[in-house]
Design a protein around this motif. Structure first.
Motif, PDB file in Angstrom:
ATOM      1  N   PRO A  40       0.822  -1.214   0.000  1.00 37.98           N
ATOM      2  CA  PRO A  40       0.000   0.000   0.000  1.00 37.98           C
ATOM      3  C   PRO A  40       0.857   1.266   0.000  1.00 37.98           C
ATOM      4  CG  PRO A  40      -0.049  -1.062   2.153  1.00 37.98           C
ATOM      5  CD  PRO A  40       0.639  -2.014   1.222  1.00 37.98           C
ATOM      6  N   VAL A  41       0.252   2.380  -0.437  1.00 38.98           N
ATOM      7  CA  VAL A  41       0.974   3.644  -0.583  1.00 38.98           C
ATOM      8  C   VAL A  41       1.584   4.095   0.735  1.00 38.98           C
ATOM      9  CG1 VAL A  41       0.741   6.089  -1.162  1.00 38.98           C
ATOM     10  CG2 VAL A  41      -0.452   4.366  -2.531  1.00 38.98           C
ATOM     11  N   SER A  42       0.849   3.967   1.828  1.00 38.67           N
ATOM     12  CA  SER A  42       1.351   4.431   3.123  1.00 38.67           C
ATOM     13  C   SER A  42       2.624   3.689   3.518  1.00 38.67           C
ATOM     14  CB  SER A  42       0.276   4.252   4.193  1.00 38.67           C
ATOM     15  OG  SER A  42      -0.111   2.884   4.293  1.00 38.67           O
ATOM     16  N   GLN A  43       2.668   2.395   3.271  1.00 42.65           N
ATOM     17  CA  GLN A  43       3.856   1.609   3.594  1.00 42.65           C
ATOM     18  C   GLN A  43       5.030   2.010   2.720  1.00 42.65           C
ATOM     19  OE1 GLN A  43       1.898  -2.621   4.094  1.00 42.65           O
ATOM     20  NE2 GLN A  43       4.018  -2.733   4.779  1.00 42.65           N
ATOM     21  N   ARG A  44       4.743   2.305   1.453  1.00 42.97           N
ATOM     22  CA  ARG A  44       5.816   2.689   0.538  1.00 42.97           C
ATOM     23  C   ARG A  44       6.451   3.999   0.988  1.00 42.97           C
ATOM     24  NH1 ARG A  44       1.978   1.290  -3.866  1.00 42.97           N
ATOM     25  NH2 ARG A  44       1.999   3.454  -4.582  1.00 42.97           N
ATOM     26  N   ARG A  45       5.656   4.966   1.386  1.00 34.85           N
ATOM     27  CA  ARG A  45       6.196   6.253   1.824  1.00 34.85           C
ATOM     28  C   ARG A  45       6.929   6.124   3.159  1.00 34.85           C
ATOM     29  NH1 ARG A  45       5.090  10.622  -0.999  1.00 34.85           N
ATOM     30  NH2 ARG A  45       5.623  11.967   0.774  1.00 34.85           N
ATOM     31  N   ASP A  46       6.409   5.338   4.054  1.00 32.11           N
ATOM     32  CA  ASP A  46       7.086   5.136   5.336  1.00 32.11           C
ATOM     33  C   ASP A  46       8.445   4.459   5.132  1.00 32.11           C
ATOM     34  OD1 ASP A  46       4.955   6.270   6.634  1.00 32.11           O
ATOM     35  OD2 ASP A  46       4.065   4.362   7.289  1.00 32.11           O
ATOM     36  N   ARG A  47       8.462   3.476   4.253  1.00 33.16           N
ATOM     37  CA  ARG A  47       9.712   2.770   3.976  1.00 33.16           C
ATOM     38  C   ARG A  47      10.718   3.687   3.293  1.00 33.16           C
ATOM     39  NH1 ARG A  47      13.208  -0.883   5.745  1.00 33.16           N
ATOM     40  NH2 ARG A  47      14.038  -2.259   4.137  1.00 33.16           N
ATOM     41  N   ALA A  48      10.262   4.521   2.370  1.00 33.71           N
ATOM     42  CA  ALA A  48      11.147   5.469   1.689  1.00 33.71           C
ATOM     43  C   ALA A  48      11.767   6.443   2.684  1.00 33.71           C
ATOM     44  CB  ALA A  48      10.387   6.223   0.603  1.00 33.71           C
ATOM     45  N   ALA A  49      10.956   6.962   3.600  1.00 35.33           N
ATOM     46  CA  ALA A  49      11.458   7.895   4.612  1.00 35.33           C
ATOM     47  C   ALA A  49      12.485   7.221   5.515  1.00 35.33           C
ATOM     48  CB  ALA A  49      10.294   8.431   5.440  1.00 35.33           C
ATOM     49  N   GLU A  50      12.198   5.982   5.902  1.00 30.00           N
ATOM     50  CA  GLU A  50      13.106   5.234   6.774  1.00 30.00           C
ATOM     51  C   GLU A  50      14.459   5.000   6.093  1.00 30.00           C
ATOM     52  OE1 GLU A  50      13.494   0.651   8.468  1.00 30.00           O
ATOM     53  OE2 GLU A  50      11.570   1.387   7.709  1.00 30.00           O
ATOM     54  N   LEU A  51      14.427   4.589   4.825  1.00 32.74           N
ATOM     55  CA  LEU A  51      15.667   4.268   4.116  1.00 32.74           C
ATOM     56  C   LEU A  51      16.466   5.515   3.774  1.00 32.74           C
ATOM     57  CD1 LEU A  51      14.426   1.389   1.798  1.00 32.74           C
ATOM     58  CD2 LEU A  51      16.008   1.205   3.719  1.00 32.74           C
ATOM     59  N   LEU A  52      15.796   6.614   3.470  1.00 24.99           N
ATOM     60  CA  LEU A  52      16.522   7.868   3.229  1.00 24.99           C
ATOM     61  C   LEU A  52      17.349   8.255   4.445  1.00 24.99           C
ATOM     62  CD1 LEU A  52      14.057  10.176   1.245  1.00 24.99           C
ATOM     63  CD2 LEU A  52      16.294   9.350   0.484  1.00 24.99           C
ATOM     64  N   GLU A  53      16.749   8.167   5.610  1.00 27.22           N
ATOM     65  CA  GLU A  53      17.481   8.487   6.840  1.00 27.22           C
ATOM     66  C   GLU A  53      18.635   7.513   7.040  1.00 27.22           C
ATOM     67  OE1 GLU A  53      17.078  11.002   8.795  1.00 27.22           O
ATOM     68  OE2 GLU A  53      15.118  11.829   8.183  1.00 27.22           O
ATOM     69  N   ARG A  54      18.413   6.252   6.691  1.00 24.97           N
ATOM     70  CA  ARG A  54      19.457   5.243   6.921  1.00 24.97           C
ATOM     71  C   ARG A  54      20.662   5.420   6.013  1.00 24.97           C
ATOM     72  NH1 ARG A  54      22.982   3.709   8.086  1.00 24.97           N
ATOM     73  NH2 ARG A  54      23.762   1.782   8.978  1.00 24.97           N
ATOM     74  N   VAL A  55      20.465   5.970   4.814  1.00 25.82           N
ATOM     75  CA  VAL A  55      21.603   6.162   3.904  1.00 25.82           C
ATOM     76  C   VAL A  55      22.204   7.559   4.023  1.00 25.82           C
ATOM     77  CG1 VAL A  55      20.732   4.450   2.274  1.00 25.82           C
ATOM     78  CG2 VAL A  55      20.140   6.870   1.944  1.00 25.82           C
ATOM     79  N   GLY A  56      21.782   8.319   5.022  1.00 24.51           N
ATOM     80  CA  GLY A  56      22.410   9.607   5.276  1.00 24.51           C
ATOM     81  C   GLY A  56      21.750  10.801   4.632  1.00 24.51           C
ATOM     82  N   LEU A  57      20.501  10.659   4.195  1.00 29.57           N
ATOM     83  CA  LEU A  57      19.757  11.770   3.616  1.00 29.57           C
ATOM     84  C   LEU A  57      18.514  12.051   4.471  1.00 29.57           C
ATOM     85  CD1 LEU A  57      19.886  10.806  -0.175  1.00 29.57           C
ATOM     86  CD2 LEU A  57      21.296  12.497   1.002  1.00 29.57           C
ATOM     87  N   SER A  58      18.021  13.262   4.392  1.00 27.35           N
ATOM     88  CA  SER A  58      16.859  13.629   5.184  1.00 27.35           C
ATOM     89  C   SER A  58      15.575  13.120   4.536  1.00 27.35           C
ATOM     90  CB  SER A  58      16.783  15.151   5.342  1.00 27.35           C
ATOM     91  OG  SER A  58      15.564  15.538   5.948  1.00 27.35           O
ATOM     92  N   SER A  59      14.656  12.679   5.367  1.00 30.47           N
ATOM     93  CA  SER A  59      13.365  12.222   4.848  1.00 30.47           C
ATOM     94  C   SER A  59      12.555  13.369   4.257  1.00 30.47           C
ATOM     95  CB  SER A  59      12.563  11.539   5.962  1.00 30.47           C
ATOM     96  OG  SER A  59      12.363  12.420   7.053  1.00 30.47           O
ATOM     97  N   THR A  60      12.972  14.608   4.519  1.00 32.47           N
ATOM     98  CA  THR A  60      12.283  15.759   3.920  1.00 32.47           C
ATOM     99  C   THR A  60      12.562  15.874   2.424  1.00 32.47           C
ATOM    100  OG1 THR A  60      14.114  17.233   4.495  1.00 32.47           O
ATOM    101  CG2 THR A  60      12.338  17.027   6.098  1.00 32.47           C
ATOM    102  N   TYR A  61      13.495  15.071   1.916  1.00 34.44           N
ATOM    103  CA  TYR A  61      13.833  15.092   0.485  1.00 34.44           C
ATOM    104  C   TYR A  61      12.899  14.219  -0.347  1.00 34.44           C
ATOM    105  CZ  TYR A  61      18.376  17.034   1.950  1.00 34.44           C
ATOM    106  OH  TYR A  61      19.368  17.809   2.487  1.00 34.44           O
ATOM    107  N   MET A  62      11.922  13.587   0.266  1.00 34.59           N
ATOM    108  CA  MET A  62      11.113  12.579  -0.420  1.00 34.59           C
ATOM    109  C   MET A  62      10.398  13.098  -1.654  1.00 34.59           C
ATOM    110  SD  MET A  62       9.520  10.336   2.708  1.00 34.59           S
ATOM    111  CE  MET A  62       8.075  10.047   1.738  1.00 34.59           C
ATOM    112  N   ASN A  63      10.012  14.376  -1.653  1.00 29.53           N
ATOM    113  CA  ASN A  63       9.244  14.914  -2.775  1.00 29.53           C
ATOM    114  C   ASN A  63      10.117  15.637  -3.801  1.00 29.53           C
ATOM    115  OD1 ASN A  63       6.729  13.999  -1.761  1.00 29.53           O
ATOM    116  ND2 ASN A  63       6.671  15.729  -0.332  1.00 29.53           N
TER     117      ASN A  63
END
Length: 349
Positions: A139-162
């Protein structure tokens, strides 16, 4: 490493591309990009796959991912059995159709060479990282949550998602590629020259990130590279390819300090060293890599080898173990005394 059974076993893998001619596109030959490669990849380790451009290393990685069709051989992935913890089920990837591959693609992912072309410029970062999840119908909500989590894990801010890929530097784009490769919690990641398109100052950052992620998520890497300086610091074992074949395979330390194949010795001699007073002979290979359409007889390396004998031009050497897991395809491996270089250990597994 988690167990003694390989995660993946390659047996006599071949990838031949037809060469056609004329109006009727008659097949007149084949490009032997990969010509009988066999080795295993163990859980939790990094296997470096090195060689000159055109040796077939990238094609082999793409064959494992089923992005190019293999002509022959077996690529067996030992998949964990969810119903029986500790047990595995061998699956030959070359026997699977698209439906059969879909669950396997959760466990095998890729990081591609060029972060400028491997990211869709029309997709946001959230959509890029979430695309594997979308294909697997999350589902879309899981995809966005996972994207935010992985961005933080690779050293980027989750605010970059868009944001879009053009808004990032090369190193940041490759971090996004790394995040995308981890979206489905894979076990094996095929890394195709993951740092070659980046500035030298950024390469170490990405390699350190990959080492940290490997420890955290218990990842296994096949690291494709032409640069022995890169694979030295992250690989546990290294396979050297020449003209579609693996000519040497061993633990990284032994490869760097005690090479058994003349081609490996030549590659090691080209690695720059920081000590300006150290004397090191650079071995210059004569000529260029022969055509994979019509490779030389006998040992494919003999026209460029300074140790070659008439027998080398007639007898093709087979990859054989010379002790302690050190495999080499050279008729004179036991009698040659080849030079290695200083070695720095990779992270522990």
């Amino acid at each position: 490493m988690t167990n003694n059974k390989p995660l993946m076993e390659l047996s006599n893998v071949k990838v031949h591309f037809p060469v056609t001619k004329g109006l009727l596109r008659k097949v007149v030959g084949h490009v032997r990009a990969v010509d009988g490669v066999s080795f295993a990849i163990n859980p939790g380790e990094t296997v470096g796959l090195v060689g000159e451009s055109g040796c077939g290393k990238t094609t082999l990685g793409r064959a494992i991912l089923r992005l190019v069709p293999a002509t022959d051989g077996r690529i067996v992935y030992n998949r964990s059995d969810a119903a029986s913890p500790g047990k595995t089920t061998p699956v030959n990837l070359l026997d699977l159709d698209d439906d059969g591959l879909k669950p396997i693609r959760k466990e095998i992912s890729a990081i591609f060479q060029d972060p400028y072309s491997s990211l869709n410029p029309r997709m946001t970062v959230a959509d890029i990282i979430g695309e594997p999840l979308k294909i697997q119908r999350y589902p879309v909500s899981q995809r966005r949550d996972r994207a935010a989590e992985l961005l933080e894990r690779v050293g980027l801010s989750s605010t970059y998602m868009n944001r879009y890929p053009h808004e990032f530097s090369g190193g940041q784009r490759q971090r996004i590629s790394v995040a995308r490769s981890l979206a489905l919690n894979p076990k094996l990641v095929i890394c195709d020259e993951p740092v070659s398109a980046l500035d030298v100052s950024v390469q170490a950052q990405i390699l350190n990130l990959m080492a940290d992620l490997q420890e955290e998520f218990d990842l296994t890497y096949l690291l494709v590279s032409h640069n022995l300086s890169v694979v030295q610091y992250v690989s546990h074992r290294i396979a050297v390819m020449y003209l579609g074949k693996v000519v040497e395979l061993t633990e990284a330390k032994r490869l760097y300090t005690d090479p058994l194949h003349p081609y490996t010795e030549a590659l090691l001699s080209a690695i720059p060293i920081a000590d300006t007073e150290a004397k090191k002979e650079k071995i210059r290979l004569e000529g260029s890599v022969p055509s994979p359409i019509n490779p030389p007889s006998g040992c494919h390396f003999h026209p460029r080898c300074r140790y070659s004998t008439p027998e080398c031009a007639q007898t093709e050497p087979q990859l054989q173990e010379r002790g302690d897991g050190h495999w080499v395809a050279c008729l004179r491996a036991e009698e040659l005394d080849l030079r290695g270089i200083y070695y720095q250990s990779p992270p522990a597994v």
